[in-house]
Scaffold this motif. Sequence first.
Motif, short mmCIF file in Angstrom:
data_model
loop_
_atom_site.label_atom_id
_atom_site.label_comp_id
_atom_site.label_asym_id
_atom_site.label_seq_id
_atom_site.Cartn_x
_atom_site.Cartn_y
_atom_site.Cartn_z
N GLY A 193 9.78 0.84 -0.10
CA GLY A 193 10.29 0.93 1.38
C GLY A 193 11.73 1.46 1.41
O GLY A 193 12.47 1.29 0.09
N TYR A 247 9.92 -7.28 4.95
CA TYR A 247 10.87 -6.31 5.62
C TYR A 247 11.38 -7.08 7.02
O TYR A 247 11.05 -8.16 7.42
CB TYR A 247 10.04 -5.07 6.38
CG TYR A 247 8.72 -5.67 7.12
CD1 TYR A 247 8.96 -5.67 8.66
CD2 TYR A 247 7.58 -6.00 6.71
CE1 TYR A 247 7.87 -6.01 9.53
CE2 TYR A 247 6.57 -6.31 7.67
CZ TYR A 247 6.59 -6.26 9.11
OH TYR A 247 5.69 -6.90 9.79
N GLY A 270 8.72 -10.59 7.59
CA GLY A 270 8.74 -9.44 8.60
C GLY A 270 7.67 -9.62 9.43
O GLY A 270 7.87 -9.11 10.66
N ASN A 281 3.23 -3.77 7.01
CA ASN A 281 4.12 -3.68 6.06
C ASN A 281 5.32 -3.12 6.93
O ASN A 281 6.24 -2.56 6.21
CB ASN A 281 3.70 -2.49 5.25
CG ASN A 281 3.36 -1.19 5.74
OD1 ASN A 281 3.48 -1.10 6.77
ND2 ASN A 281 3.07 -0.08 4.91
N GLY A 282 5.23 -3.43 8.02
CA GLY A 282 6.58 -2.84 8.95
C GLY A 282 6.79 -1.23 9.13
O GLY A 282 7.82 -0.79 9.14
N ARG A 319 9.02 0.19 13.75
CA ARG A 319 9.68 0.02 12.62
C ARG A 319 10.93 -0.46 12.70
O ARG A 319 11.84 -0.08 13.33
CB ARG A 319 9.98 1.48 12.03
CG ARG A 319 10.21 1.94 10.41
CD ARG A 319 9.87 2.97 10.06
NE ARG A 319 9.80 3.36 8.61
CZ ARG A 319 9.97 4.25 8.12
NH1 ARG A 319 9.88 5.65 8.45
NH2 ARG A 319 10.16 4.02 6.56
N HIS A 374 14.82 -2.51 7.84
CA HIS A 374 15.20 -2.72 6.51
C HIS A 374 13.73 -3.13 5.85
O HIS A 374 12.79 -3.92 6.69
CB HIS A 374 15.93 -3.88 6.08
CG HIS A 374 17.46 -3.85 6.57
ND1 HIS A 374 18.22 -2.84 6.35
CD2 HIS A 374 18.12 -4.86 7.54
CE1 HIS A 374 19.47 -3.11 7.03
NE2 HIS A 374 19.08 -4.11 7.79
N GLU A 375 13.34 -2.26 4.76
CA GLU A 375 11.92 -2.48 4.32
C GLU A 375 11.90 -3.36 2.92
O GLU A 375 10.72 -3.41 2.59
CB GLU A 375 11.24 -1.27 4.37
CG GLU A 375 11.29 -0.76 5.80
CD GLU A 375 10.70 0.90 5.86
OE1 GLU A 375 10.31 1.40 6.93
OE2 GLU A 375 10.64 1.57 4.65
N GLU A 376 13.09 -3.64 2.50
CA GLU A 376 13.15 -4.14 1.26
C GLU A 376 13.98 -5.35 1.16
O GLU A 376 15.24 -5.20 0.90
CB GLU A 376 13.17 -3.20 -0.04
CG GLU A 376 12.26 -2.27 -0.07
CD GLU A 376 10.94 -2.83 -0.60
OE1 GLU A 376 10.77 -3.72 -0.92
OE2 GLU A 376 9.90 -1.78 -0.48
N GLN A 406 6.29 0.88 6.70
CA GLN A 406 6.97 1.76 5.73
C GLN A 406 6.29 2.78 5.44
O GLN A 406 5.11 2.92 5.59
CB GLN A 406 7.56 0.83 4.53
CG GLN A 406 6.21 0.46 3.79
CD GLN A 406 6.62 -0.72 2.78
OE1 GLN A 406 7.59 -1.12 2.49
NE2 GLN A 406 5.40 -1.00 1.89
#
Length: 839
Positions: free
Chosen positions: A406, A537, A594, A522-523, A546, A549-551, A525
């Motif tokens: 991500g 996330y 997340g 997964n947000g 969305r 931040h994805e990580e 990503q």
Amino acid sequence: MSVAVRDDFHEGTAMRRTTWRRTVGQARVGFAVALLASSAMIGTPGVAGADATDGTLTVQVLRDFFGTGVINATMDVPQRGIDVRVSDRGGRQVTGTTDATGKVVVPPSTTLVGGSYRVDVTIPAPYSDYLQAAPASTATNHFDSFTTFVEVANGKDASVVTGVWNAADFTLPDSRYFVPIQSGGTGTDTRALVSFGVNTRGTCPAQIACPTTLATQAQVGTTFGLVYDKYRNRLLQSAFARRHTLYGPDGGDAIHAVPVDGSGAPTLFAKVPGAAVTPHDTANLTKDAAFTEAPTKESIGGLALSEDGSKLYAVNLLTRSLVTFDATGSTAAAPQATVPIPDPGCAATADWRPFAVSTHDNTLYVGGVCSAESTQNRADLKAVVYAYKGSQFTAVLTQRLDFARGEVLVGSTGSAQGNHWNPWDTALATWGTHDVGGGSMIDPQPQLASLAFARDGSMILGFRDRFMDVVAWGGLDPRPGNNAAQNGFSGGDINMACVNPAGGYSWEGTGTCPDHAATTNNGQQGAGVVEYFPGDYFAPQGPTTRGPHEEAAQGAVAYIPQQQWVVSTQMDPTTRVITGGTGYYDITTGHGPGNNPNANAYEFVGPNQNGFGKAGGLGALAYQAANAPVQIGNLVWFDGDHNGVQDPADVRLPGATVNLLDANGNQVATTKTDAAGEYYFGGVGATYALTRGARYTVQFNVCTANTDKVPGKPAATDLRFTLPVAGTDRVHDSNVTPPTTGRLCDGSTPVTAPNTPGEVNHTIDAGVYIPQPPPTTTPAPTTPPPTTTSPPPAPNGSRPPLPDTGVSGIPWLLGLGVLTLAAGTALILVTRKRRPKRD
Ligand SMILES: [Ca+2]
Ligand SMILES: [Ca+2]
Ligand SMILES: [Ca+2]
Ligand SMILES: [Ca+2]
């Protein structure tokens, strides 16, 4: 008639009987072995007889994590490789080894005769290196003991479920997490080590209390490595090289001991020789330019404690060595050993960067990365985990790190730099490449910082973004003449390597190791990003919008096997930005902070409170493991053949009163045997906790026993204790020396409680029988009776009656062949019914 005469008679009977059984048993075992093929499916048909009408016996071994003696269907996992032996009355046996489902299935079989069998479970190498029998219980849905009796006659199926465990896994429900806080640059946080409950969630202090401080920056300085030492109720915490912040007063090679209860100040435990060389620019820490290349290349990486608490392991980041200390003292003057951690085959030897250490199932795991620093080629990035046993490093996991991830900061880079791991690089010549605009420093560089293990042995890997160790939130550009403030955005990760049934590991999304990422969790990503833990996330508007931040996992992971949640250090854990804390990941679904920030995270470092903001600033996670309780038990049985051995088909006695007396003779616990004749003292949740290594007396008052299943239903007060310590096998013997005064159905035996945490001793047993008068005529007729179902000639006291359901104990049967066994059994049953009631 004297007692001595009676005993002599019975001992003589026992000896003859034993000889007979051993001979026949060995012959049958040899035949059975010849017929057996599979290790998990046994009891091959092939011997004619009546017992093909047996039901199916299923023996399952589960790995337990709770020690309550009760099966936890969702958390306990099947245990392969455990030996199971099923014996019948005649000593015939079938053996098997549990398969991947933890089972040995014994189908209806004529290998075994009689339908009443004893199941014995033993743990072979290599499992015996870390597993032992788990506590059992008499509660509903309990684990059976390693020695258990089953009845499968007349098509009745039976199952035995026994537990094994590694007591090093034991943790109490009210356990606590511990984590170092790093503070520097423009930060004001004075905390260096905090603790909080495992169920703490939300934002502190608005929603929930903030953690307890156990050590301060002034005491220990900047740290990362952390282990909890349950044997001495302390934490060991090690120095860490991070730009913009100082080591503690004992330097960059120091390991401190911190009392866990806040009872005293941290003390210097040990030094890792030669770990730190580069000085900080103490006059200008917000610049600290000379330290730019030092982070994660010197000072101390991870810490681990051996499961027995005897050894502390530390990684010297400068020399890339594993350093071992004696952990048992208040200090350790020098290492016991220092061994290089070998380069696993990185593009250049200098690229090998070991960091993580973790103990699991009595094995030390050492992890690191190939940094690709020499080649600056992403394809050279690798994570490697070694198992370290004896003096050998064996690579058990090698994983490329060039996969898509991500975005560290959505919309900021538009290049692979922001959604992939990148080769290590902190050179001033290329410093400008990390700035993605406006001083936002984004260039995730992997460091394998921590390892945790799931209940099934799968490996959870925590990756730090080590570039964050050279930036801060508001730290100054390190280049000469350039003093722009710069803000680091961490892009760490949490990954899974699932253990394979046949050995080894599969990375998330390969083999049978799940990829849990979907657009719903997964947000939002990028498509194609594979994640076991897609909940890593940050999306303050909720998971359908969305977020930035994805990580957002930051690389310290821990897992308490009794819990559903893996804990990870986390950037912006709940809903506020430029903060730090912990995220909680469902180990089954991979959902994390997340997906539900307030439920799945705890924020305890407020907005840039520690000067590192989104660049992180937390060390390793540890939790408060506990010394598991010990247990004793377990059997009261009717030893009808008076051989002192717990034979298959011996009747087990419910309702016997069993008291536990302490060394002063005071009764500290009491119970009654259950329907299986079993009793237990100790184990998790017991009303009385045994003191490890203490002396006790177990008092067996069988005068209260229920004799309904004993042939002839004798009065319990007529029961007398059988031969103690018979034979060579303490598991199957009786422990009570028969009393000669007082109530002869009330006897006792001394016992020393197990000394090792989590150990059980289920060999404290009591066998009883009904004494008979001595024979008054010749005991053995010279001709066998007719092999029909007719009753034999009335005994008329000419031989001892047969107070058990076994086939032995009849002298004339000694001359009969195996093929007449079934008929003989029928004869005995009839005989027993006609036995005159005594006394
Ligand atoms: Ca991830
Ligand atoms: Ca992600
Ligand atoms: Ca016996
Ligand atoms: Ca025993």
